[in-house]
Design a protein around this motif. Structure first.
Motif, short mmCIF file in Angstrom:
data_model
loop_
_atom_site.label_atom_id
_atom_site.label_comp_id
_atom_site.label_asym_id
_atom_site.label_seq_id
_atom_site.Cartn_x
_atom_site.Cartn_y
_atom_site.Cartn_z
N ASP A 10 0.85 -1.20 0.00
CA ASP A 10 0.00 0.00 0.00
C ASP A 10 0.88 1.24 0.00
O ASP A 10 1.37 1.67 1.04
CB ASP A 10 -0.91 -0.03 1.24
CG ASP A 10 -1.65 1.28 1.46
OD1 ASP A 10 -1.91 2.00 0.48
OD2 ASP A 10 -1.96 1.58 2.63
N HIS A 12 1.62 5.19 -2.42
CA HIS A 12 0.96 6.12 -3.35
C HIS A 12 1.97 7.01 -4.05
O HIS A 12 3.05 7.28 -3.52
CB HIS A 12 -0.03 7.01 -2.58
CG HIS A 12 -1.12 6.23 -1.94
ND1 HIS A 12 -2.34 6.04 -2.54
CD2 HIS A 12 -1.17 5.54 -0.77
CE1 HIS A 12 -3.09 5.28 -1.75
NE2 HIS A 12 -2.41 4.97 -0.68
N HIS A 198 -8.28 -0.55 -3.06
CA HIS A 198 -7.80 0.30 -1.96
C HIS A 198 -9.01 0.81 -1.19
O HIS A 198 -9.96 1.29 -1.81
CB HIS A 198 -6.99 1.46 -2.52
CG HIS A 198 -6.28 2.24 -1.45
ND1 HIS A 198 -6.94 3.08 -0.59
CD2 HIS A 198 -4.97 2.26 -1.08
CE1 HIS A 198 -6.07 3.60 0.26
NE2 HIS A 198 -4.87 3.12 -0.01
N GLU A 257 -4.76 -1.15 2.84
CA GLU A 257 -4.97 -0.14 3.88
C GLU A 257 -6.15 -0.44 4.80
O GLU A 257 -6.54 0.41 5.59
CB GLU A 257 -5.11 1.28 3.28
CG GLU A 257 -4.62 2.34 4.24
CD GLU A 257 -4.86 3.77 3.78
OE1 GLU A 257 -4.48 4.07 2.63
OE2 GLU A 257 -5.38 4.56 4.57
N ASP A 324 1.73 2.65 3.41
CA ASP A 324 0.84 3.76 3.04
C ASP A 324 1.61 5.06 2.80
O ASP A 324 1.08 6.15 3.04
CB ASP A 324 -0.28 3.98 4.06
CG ASP A 324 -1.41 4.81 3.49
OD1 ASP A 324 -1.61 4.78 2.26
OD2 ASP A 324 -2.10 5.49 4.27
N HIS A 327 1.13 8.88 3.21
CA HIS A 327 -0.05 9.44 3.90
C HIS A 327 0.14 9.45 5.42
O HIS A 327 0.91 8.67 5.98
CB HIS A 327 -1.30 8.65 3.54
CG HIS A 327 -1.71 8.83 2.12
ND1 HIS A 327 -2.57 7.98 1.47
CD2 HIS A 327 -1.37 9.77 1.21
CE1 HIS A 327 -2.74 8.39 0.22
NE2 HIS A 327 -2.02 9.47 0.04
MN MN Z 1 -3.06 3.77 1.05
#
Ligand code: MN
Length: 375
Positions: A10, A12, A198, A257, A324, A327
């Protein structure tokens, strides 16, 4: 202290804000997301495909905007990204888009198709060639089944190994448990493409108080965050109960996530429903739904304190760590602390499965995690 290397299920990337404006014909570009910020700088109105909704400005959600000494520079720069990953001890990554998170809110098939192709082409130019550690998700239009199949097959030819799917398609399209999608599941299995959902990617409800806002009042911030989790659970229970994963036993899905401990729990619920309501159950499955869920579905978590126990105590082997990046829900800036605390006193076998093995089941083309002292 030895670094604990991990892969991430996960992560981005942030595309240039004008990606679609610069690559689409003007009449389509005008329909892509456009933001009008309030003078107070806290809220914005977003216009997408002839619709408008309000949302809180998401800038604070990015670790990129932490203090300058620890900025996630790699969120916009695929070369600099390697430095961030090495510092954190993250090796391979499943990389989701940022602009593409809007895809389930588009309602014009021609626009969606053109926008996602532009995003895929951009990713092929800017991210994919930089490192074999990057597993970039291809984006496929999910308003029309034939469009989705065509883009998946094109993406597979370009070398993509996974497609990003929103947790719920736009209301104009059939939901994930409908047989309409059968050609997509068949195509994904044939091309060995992992389905990556996601959490929190349901279409924006235009009637809501704002994107991502289900609850207001006491507890709102926690309620709205926890609420996003359920979208992933709903998506995958549709894939199991409808028989989609049963008919395609080589098809695998990743839910990113949303934590991992819910998988054994949901498996129990599906199994009980299947067994106790057996007379009403359509379609019948060739394997029990819990087995299908526990073997064909992978789930990524960041901080969840119970995720390791899902592997060790509940028999769920497809638990996968996800950073992640970048984030604020993720582990950027403290990945090593998180890993050390998660795996304190845990067997090496379990740690390697959760940090590496589950990821390599899905993406064996990613080079092995480095070992030895020079890392
Ligand atoms: Mn994520």
């Amino acid at each position: 202290m030895t670094k604990i290397w991990t892969n991430s299920g996960d992560s981005h990337f942030l595309e240039p804000a004008d990606l679609w404006q610069t690559r689409l014909p003007q009449r389509l570009a005008e329909l892509t997301p456009r933001s009008e910020k309030d003078p107070d700088g806290e809220w914005e109105t977003v216009h997408v495909d002839g619709q408008s909704f309000r949302r809180k400005l998401p800038t604070s959600a990015l670790a990129e905007f932490k203090e300058d000494s620890y900025r996630a520079v790699g969120v916009r720069d695929a070369k600099a990204r390697i430095g961030d990953l090495d510092k954190e001890g993250v090796w391979g990554e499943v990389i989701f888009p940022s602009l593409g998170m809007w895809a389930s809110t588009f309602r014009t098939p021609e626009l969606l198709k053109a926008a996602l192709r532009a995003s895929n082409e951009w990713a092929l130019e800017e991210i994919v060639p930089v490192s074999p550690r990057y597993v970039v998700t291809a984006q496929i239009p999910t308003l029309i089944v034939e469009d989705a199949v065509a883009e998946l097959e094109w993406a597979a030819e370009q070398g993509f190994r996974t497609v990003f799917l929103p947790t719920t398609p736009h209301p104009k399209a059939p939901d994930w448990h409908r047989d309409d999608w059968e050609p997509l599941w068949a195509a994904a299995e044939a091309a060995d493409m992992v389905l990556s959902f996601h959490v929190g990617t349901d279409p924006v409800d235009m009637a809501s108080a704002g994107a991502g806002i289900v609850y207001r009042g006491p507890g709102g911030a926690v309620l709205n965050y926890a609420e996003t989790t359920f979208s992933g659970q709903r998506a995958i229970m549709k894939m199991v109960a409808s028989g989609a994963l049963d008919r395609h036993p080589r098809l695998r899905a990743l839910i990113s996530e949303g934590g991992a401990t819910w998988i054994p729990f949901l498996g129990d619920r599906l199994l009980e429903g299947y067994r106790q309501h057996y007379k009403m159950v359509r379609p019948k499955l060739s394997r029990d739904p819990k087995e299908i869920l526990m073997t064909q579905v992978y789930a990524s978590f960041q901080h969840d304190e119970t995720a390791v126990a899902a592997h060790d105590a509940m028999g769920y082997k497809n638990v996968m760590f996800g950073s992640d990046y970048p984030h604020m829900e993720g582990t950027f800036g403290h990945t090593q602390d998180t890993l050390k605390s998660l795996f304190d006193g845990v067997s090496e076998e379990t740690r390697l499965r959760i940090t590496q093995g589950a990821f390599y089941d899905l993406f064996p083309q990613v080079p092995p995690v480095p070992t030895g002292d020079n890392v």
